[in-house]
Design a protein around this motif. Structure first.
Motif, PDB file in Angstrom:
ATOM      1  N   THR A  30       0.851  -1.187   0.000  1.00  0.00           N
ATOM      2  CA  THR A  30       0.000   0.000   0.000  1.00  0.00           C
ATOM      3  C   THR A  30       0.891   1.243   0.000  1.00  0.00           C
ATOM      4  OG1 THR A  30      -0.093   0.223   2.409  1.00  0.00           O
ATOM      5  CG2 THR A  30      -1.764  -1.210   1.375  1.00  0.00           C
ATOM      6  N   THR A  31       0.289   2.380  -0.230  1.00  0.00           N
ATOM      7  CA  THR A  31       1.036   3.635  -0.180  1.00  0.00           C
ATOM      8  C   THR A  31       1.618   3.833   1.220  1.00  0.00           C
ATOM      9  OG1 THR A  31      -0.429   4.550  -1.855  1.00  0.00           O
ATOM     10  CG2 THR A  31       0.861   6.127  -0.570  1.00  0.00           C
ATOM     11  N   LEU A  32       0.859   3.427   2.250  1.00  0.00           N
ATOM     12  CA  LEU A  32       1.357   3.543   3.622  1.00  0.00           C
ATOM     13  C   LEU A  32       2.534   2.594   3.859  1.00  0.00           C
ATOM     14  CD1 LEU A  32       0.723   5.111   6.253  1.00  0.00           C
ATOM     15  CD2 LEU A  32      -0.550   3.097   6.990  1.00  0.00           C
ATOM     16  N   ASP A  33       2.448   1.365   3.325  1.00  0.00           N
ATOM     17  CA  ASP A  33       3.581   0.434   3.424  1.00  0.00           C
ATOM     18  C   ASP A  33       4.834   1.076   2.844  1.00  0.00           C
ATOM     19  OD1 ASP A  33       2.012  -1.673   4.472  1.00  0.00           O
ATOM     20  OD2 ASP A  33       1.579  -2.461   2.470  1.00  0.00           O
ATOM     21  N   ASN A  34       4.679   1.719   1.687  1.00  0.00           N
ATOM     22  CA  ASN A  34       5.828   2.354   1.032  1.00  0.00           C
ATOM     23  C   ASN A  34       6.385   3.509   1.851  1.00  0.00           C
ATOM     24  OD1 ASN A  34       5.902   0.626  -1.184  1.00  0.00           O
ATOM     25  ND2 ASN A  34       4.416   1.845  -2.305  1.00  0.00           N
ATOM     26  N   LEU A  35       5.514   4.267   2.495  1.00  0.00           N
ATOM     27  CA  LEU A  35       5.958   5.375   3.338  1.00  0.00           C
ATOM     28  C   LEU A  35       6.795   4.864   4.509  1.00  0.00           C
ATOM     29  CD1 LEU A  35       5.852   8.414   4.098  1.00  0.00           C
ATOM     30  CD2 LEU A  35       3.782   7.867   5.394  1.00  0.00           C
ATOM     31  N   PHE A  36       6.311   3.824   5.174  1.00  0.00           N
ATOM     32  CA  PHE A  36       7.070   3.290   6.308  1.00  0.00           C
ATOM     33  C   PHE A  36       8.334   2.564   5.859  1.00  0.00           C
ATOM     34  CE2 PHE A  36       3.191   4.250   8.630  1.00  0.00           C
ATOM     35  CZ  PHE A  36       3.737   4.824   9.763  1.00  0.00           C
ATOM     36  N   TYR A  37       8.312   1.952   4.685  1.00  0.00           N
ATOM     37  CA  TYR A  37       9.528   1.368   4.127  1.00  0.00           C
ATOM     38  C   TYR A  37      10.584   2.459   3.936  1.00  0.00           C
ATOM     39  CZ  TYR A  37      12.856  -0.821   1.038  1.00  0.00           C
ATOM     40  OH  TYR A  37      14.024  -1.283   0.499  1.00  0.00           O
ATOM     41  N   GLU A  38      10.129   3.602   3.454  1.00  0.00           N
ATOM     42  CA  GLU A  38      11.024   4.739   3.235  1.00  0.00           C
ATOM     43  C   GLU A  38      11.668   5.185   4.543  1.00  0.00           C
ATOM     44  OE1 GLU A  38      10.560   9.057   1.041  1.00  0.00           O
ATOM     45  OE2 GLU A  38       9.064   7.514   0.622  1.00  0.00           O
ATOM     46  N   MET A  39      10.887   5.196   5.628  1.00  0.00           N
ATOM     47  CA  MET A  39      11.439   5.561   6.932  1.00  0.00           C
ATOM     48  C   MET A  39      12.474   4.538   7.387  1.00  0.00           C
ATOM     49  SD  MET A  39       8.112   6.610   9.109  1.00  0.00           S
ATOM     50  CE  MET A  39       6.979   7.866   8.599  1.00  0.00           C
ATOM     51  N   LYS A  40      12.132   3.259   7.220  1.00  0.00           N
ATOM     52  CA  LYS A  40      13.014   2.191   7.695  1.00  0.00           C
ATOM     53  C   LYS A  40      14.291   2.057   6.890  1.00  0.00           C
ATOM     54  CE  LYS A  40      10.920  -1.729   8.133  1.00  0.00           C
ATOM     55  NZ  LYS A  40      10.023  -2.881   8.217  1.00  0.00           N
ATOM     56  N   SER A  41      14.237   2.322   5.588  1.00  0.00           N
ATOM     57  CA  SER A  41      15.389   2.052   4.727  1.00  0.00           C
ATOM     58  C   SER A  41      16.172   3.298   4.326  1.00  0.00           C
ATOM     59  CB  SER A  41      14.927   1.347   3.455  1.00  0.00           C
ATOM     60  OG  SER A  41      14.205   2.242   2.637  1.00  0.00           O
ATOM     61  N   GLY A  42      15.496   4.447   4.308  1.00  0.00           N
ATOM     62  CA  GLY A  42      16.143   5.659   3.808  1.00  0.00           C
ATOM     63  C   GLY A  42      16.011   5.807   2.303  1.00  0.00           C
ATOM     64  N   CYS A  43      15.336   4.840   1.665  1.00  0.00           N
ATOM     65  CA  CYS A  43      15.112   4.873   0.216  1.00  0.00           C
ATOM     66  C   CYS A  43      13.633   4.694  -0.078  1.00  0.00           C
ATOM     67  CB  CYS A  43      15.861   3.739  -0.475  1.00  0.00           C
ATOM     68  SG  CYS A  43      17.640   3.854  -0.353  1.00  0.00           S
TER      69      CYS A  43
END
Length: 120
Positions: A30-43
């Motif tokens: 989901t868009t939210l999954d991608n947002l939190f992935y961005e926080m966790k990975s920096g990418c």
């Protein structure tokens, strides 16, 4: 609360955030999954022009205290309140249950937003 300014903490923005948690068109994330992935990975995940390949771009996110995930190679779940809450939500229920929870919250918040708009 840690990722947006007080002026951005509105019911409308909360509705947008919850809407981002709903699956779209059989997508894996989901868009939210991608947002939190961005926080966790920096990418952040970005689809290439062919629509198949995933590219990785540095995140532009910045927490209110100045922490930027791209500069620290991401953030550990234990270092961020919102990541901790999200991971609990993501792992605690099935996709269908998460969708049901988000849909219910959206209905309630939309009703509250309408009441506020009409001054009730």
């Amino acid at each position: 609360r840690d990722w947006c300014e007080p002026s951005q903490r509105t019911i409308g923005n909360l509705i947008s955030l919850l809407d981002a948690a709903l699956p779209k068109d059989n997508e894996t994330h989901t868009t939210l999954d991608n947002l939190f992935y961005e926080m966790k990975s920096g990418c952040k995940r970005v689809k290439s022009e062919d629509g198949i390949t995933t590219l990785w771009e540095p995140s532009v996110l910045s927490r209110c205290d100045g922490l930027t995930p791209r500069d620290s190679n991401g953030i550990d779940v234990s270092e961020d309140f919102s990541l901790t809450c999200y991971e609990g939500f993501r792992h605690a229920a099935t996709r269908e249950t998460r969708t049901s929870i988000v849909t219910t919250l959206l209905l309630v918040l939309e009703a509250v937003e309408k009441e506020d708009a009409y001054g009730k």
